[in-house]
Design a protein around this motif. Sequence first.
Motif, PDB file in Angstrom:
ATOM      1  N   ALA A   1       3.476   6.182  -5.496  1.00  0.00           N
ATOM      2  CA  ALA A   1       3.471   6.360  -6.952  1.00  0.00           C
ATOM      3  C   ALA A   1       2.240   7.118  -7.433  1.00  0.00           C
ATOM      4  O   ALA A   1       2.195   7.601  -8.550  1.00  0.00           O
TER       5      ALA A   1
ATOM      6  N   PHE B   1       0.821  -1.202   0.000  1.00  0.00           N
ATOM      7  CA  PHE B   1       0.000   0.000   0.000  1.00  0.00           C
ATOM      8  C   PHE B   1       0.864   1.266   0.000  1.00  0.00           C
ATOM      9  O   PHE B   1       0.599   2.230  -0.729  1.00  0.00           O
TER      10      PHE B   1
ATOM     11  N   LEU C   1       3.826   1.577  -1.170  1.00  0.00           N
ATOM     12  CA  LEU C   1       4.424   1.729  -2.503  1.00  0.00           C
ATOM     13  C   LEU C   1       3.427   2.329  -3.492  1.00  0.00           C
ATOM     14  O   LEU C   1       3.762   3.205  -4.279  1.00  0.00           O
ATOM     15  N   VAL C   2       2.198   1.851  -3.444  1.00  0.00           N
ATOM     16  CA  VAL C   2       1.187   2.383  -4.368  1.00  0.00           C
ATOM     17  C   VAL C   2       0.968   3.869  -4.117  1.00  0.00           C
ATOM     18  O   VAL C   2       0.987   4.678  -5.037  1.00  0.00           O
ATOM     19  N   THR C   3       0.788   4.219  -2.849  1.00  0.00           N
ATOM     20  CA  THR C   3       0.490   5.625  -2.572  1.00  0.00           C
ATOM     21  C   THR C   3       1.645   6.537  -2.947  1.00  0.00           C
ATOM     22  O   THR C   3       1.437   7.685  -3.315  1.00  0.00           O
TER      23      THR C   3
END
Lengths: 304, 309, 551
Positions: B148, B142, B144-146
Amino acid sequence: MKEANRKKLGDKDELIFYCCIIALPLLQIAIFYFYVNFNSVLMAFKSYDKMSKTFYWDFGANFSLFWKELTQTSIIIDAFKNSFIVWLFTCVLGTFLSIVFSYYIFKKWVLSKTFKFFLFLPSVLPSILLVIVFKFFVNDAIPGYILHFTGKTVTPLLIGKDSLMPTILFYNVWVCFGSQILIYTGAMDQIAPEILEAGKVDGVSCIREFISIVVPIILPTVATFVIANVATLFTNQANLYAFFGDNVSYSNYTIGYYLFELVNKEGNGKTMYPYASALGIICTLIAFPLTLLARRLLTGKEEA
Amino acid sequence: MDQNVKIKAVKRSSVNVFAIAIAVLLAIYMLTMCISLFWTIMTTVKTNAEYELYEEAGLIVGNKLWLPKTGISLNNYKMAFQYFYVEVQEEMYTVQYDIFQQFLNSFLYSFGCATSVTVVSLVMGYATARFRYKFSNYIYAFVLVTMALPIVGSMPSEIAVATSLNIFDTFPGIWIMRGSFLNTYFLIFFAQFKMIPKDYTEAAKIDGARPFSIMLKIIVPLAMGTVSTVFVLAFISFWNDFQIPMVYIPSYPVAAYGMYKFQNTPIVEIANTPTRLAGICLMALPIVIFYAIFNKKLNVNLSVGGVKG
Amino acid sequence: MKNKKICAVIATLLMSVIAIGSFSSCGKKIKKDDGYDPTKANISVATYNGGVGYQWLEDAARRFEKKYENATHFEEGRKGVKISVDKDKHIYTGQNLSTSALTKDIYFTEGVDYYEFVNANKVADISDVITGSLSQYGETGTIEDKLDTSFKSFLTAKDGKYYMVPFYDAFYGFVYDVDLFEEEGFYYDKEGDFLALRDESQRETFQKNKANGPDGVHGTYDDGLPATYDQFKALLDQIVAKSYIPFCYSGSYNDYVSKACRAFIVDYEGYDAFRLNYTFDGKAKLVKEIKDNGTVVTEEVVITQKNGYELQRQAGKYYALKMQEDIFGTVKYIGGIWNAFDYTVAQSEFIKSKYMSERYAMLVEGIWWENEATPTFTDLETQRGEKKESRRFGFLPMPKVNASLAGPQTMLSANRSFGFINKNAQNMELAKEFMRFLHTDAEMSKFNAKTSISRSLKYEVTSEDAKTATYFGKELIKMRKQANVVYPYSSLQMVINNSAAFTESAWFMNSSVEGVTLNNPFDAFKNGTADAKEYFNGLYTYQKLMWSSLK
């Protein structure tokens, strides 16, 4: 029996502890990330009606505009290309130089403390100071000195067609070392002295020591930085706004700058929020697998 | 004896090749930095009349590139000091914050936020790295996603939430809002805690230590170097940030905001390059001092927290 | 051991920070006297202190206070009024105000997204001010009578109500150095030769001999200035021949050049044809073909919201790009090098170049430049003893494609500047009265004389006020009096909801040349990416492609 019981108790203890310590941070995220940003993400599937100040559902609109800009204009392709180049320089070249410089500092070679001070300085100084000074240097001072000493006129570097992007890249690398140096030298300092000592006894050269001992040991730290950096691929504005404001040619856009312009350019209002949001999601869809890939390559782990 | 000589010889020769190459690069880097800073300081001690309108042979040529020719003047600093204030509207009165008040605000903002972000990232990094629950993996992914995902236009909704929680425009409020683990610091702590071998905890567990004391007494002290590094990094980035405090604590102007305003001032006396640069230098001074002091502390801490790789 | 110590130190520090944080509001702060007067009715007024400055507002406030010094009807138990003026270049931009709470009662600012403000429910309905009588100031009409029709429909498009009033005119173009033009003979005489003023005593003959200028009428402000594109280019060559540099411009903000060249479009097309870019309703004369010798063949096309992109074929757009390419496409007319000046540097270089080895004849700028350049004038006065008032500058009227098109100027005002009242004004009645007062002919005339910049309403500058203006201001007053002014506002749903596609930078600059998308003609010509004709054709290609994506 007793042993197993205790282990079970310990597990339960751990679970409770785990839940306790993550509860507050998660609550914070629930409020200030999920709740706050939920609508921003949904916006990608909406359009904005300025008159009624509402975002209404408009599923394909933003994505089809993206497709059009991708296939029939050069804006997106150029922005992707520039983002990638900037990333290559700041992340790949920047990281490589950071490791090498850190090693120099770690070895406490000549002037290493002074070098460390200067490498970290850009992170300490207000970015506006660096931008003003750098801008003056490449636009006024360098052409000024060249004119003075050689009598040749030189186009200011941020204006010249062929010097603009290299100058921007140089600046972005120039200021990127700070935190990396700090972290890498920190990691190197934590290498057990016996390991290096053993190398020394075997007569390993510095380059060998660097490549075979130091780099592998600090690799997890480097990996962390690189992984975090993959994510910046599409958010990096490359300081374009600081140098040029709104006045940048499409051919020099990065995705980060494009997103910034869509949202902040005077006159756009909120009308481009949905498109920017959609573009953001598309970039995330590209960046996320890249991040995982980088993680897998660098750490050899297969976690999602 | 023989072996020692051999090692020394090897060391010297490799220093010659590898070290010199890096030293040259570093020296160039340092030189560019020094020249820029030297030019900055040099400019701040010139009068604007010299900078813009210096005359040679009856013609205006300006003196932007060379050492001051009409003497050194500290007037720019004096002016910057005098005009480095921010006005805040409070009901019917305007309140003026002088430079010291702004530094105090900066300190409160940076110290508080740096503490909260460090603690939260540390705790989350610890939890996700040391406890192999599935949920930990989700948290990592999560983050990492945020990182990006660029979020667009969420500021108004963040203000609305803060206002409804009664924490808008307060220091504790901004500390809570910045106390997030969706950042690189979390990843740094995560990597750090992953590196520490399991044996440490196992041994303690057998001795009957509870999870809380394992974290606080065994693992965290090992990571003290990282903690202080992260804290310093966070502190510095908060110190130089003006946009967040401008929006979320408008009643407590920080020095970075004061500088931003100073840069764009319409006041004729100070709207020139030498004085503007003097203003920035003035604002940068405390953080440079902070860095100089903490830099030493940092090295000590790192050696204290020495962990084998 | 050491760790514990560190922990303790950090903990103590943290505690003290929290303690100080909670009490910091008691810290030392200086209360500045804003002039709030508890015996009078008060309002506060704020302005973005850019090129227009704030002095005009201070002056008007004092006059208003004087007029109402005995008024008791604004607030019970209080006699007289107090207007506090706050100027803050950074806080009071339209963009900042749209995201933050309004703390003042009245604002005058620029970069305003009108519907964003109106929909945020922050601004007061001032329809009664706009449509109400101004008889208390001796006027027979209303403020509404002074508005351009395009403003009326734009401002009331939401619900028929007025929420703001237009502020000032922002014209971009070429500022020329009158002193240099006279000394070096950069004026045209009736025969088409260059004409200089040899001696102050011959001024009368000099004026008499000047050519008619772009308006084709003798005895007006533009006499002797280049009337056609050809004359303009010949003038630039003459300037170069005399070892001066025709143009100083900002290389870092080269959109100023594109904005200035946009004046060619507006002036060529005229009010009605140019307004089509905002109404998309009417007949337009569009380019059918550009022949190799540069001759433009046009055809008439009916424009609707369905085929609005066709407007990219307006001939004015081609002429403007061609002029931009001819003038700024090479370094011939800009001093032999592409500069990196910021706009304040460009102003300063232009002014001080009088005493430098190479002097500039013109500056690419907006009409507020003189106010922004005050620091340079002040320094120059200290050093050279030359006052700002003794320098003479003019604003160049756009030359025409050919002499047969001679006539008054049509000018484009950008910048989206407005004045408005906070919905929660502390004294609404007083705020509205001050608004009325500011929009009387007398006050707008004083504004114009003080700032050199015109208000975006219809009024006349009195000859008495005009006397107090700078030379540049006087020239502008004469020019504005004759000119038609176009405002780039649209009340169409399509334009409002797609504002990003219709900003001047997008609508007049986005172009697609052989698959390459361009947004900056200056860079395109400089870098040789496209020529004027390609750029012009690309405008059409790009907008036609994007038209179906409008919401």
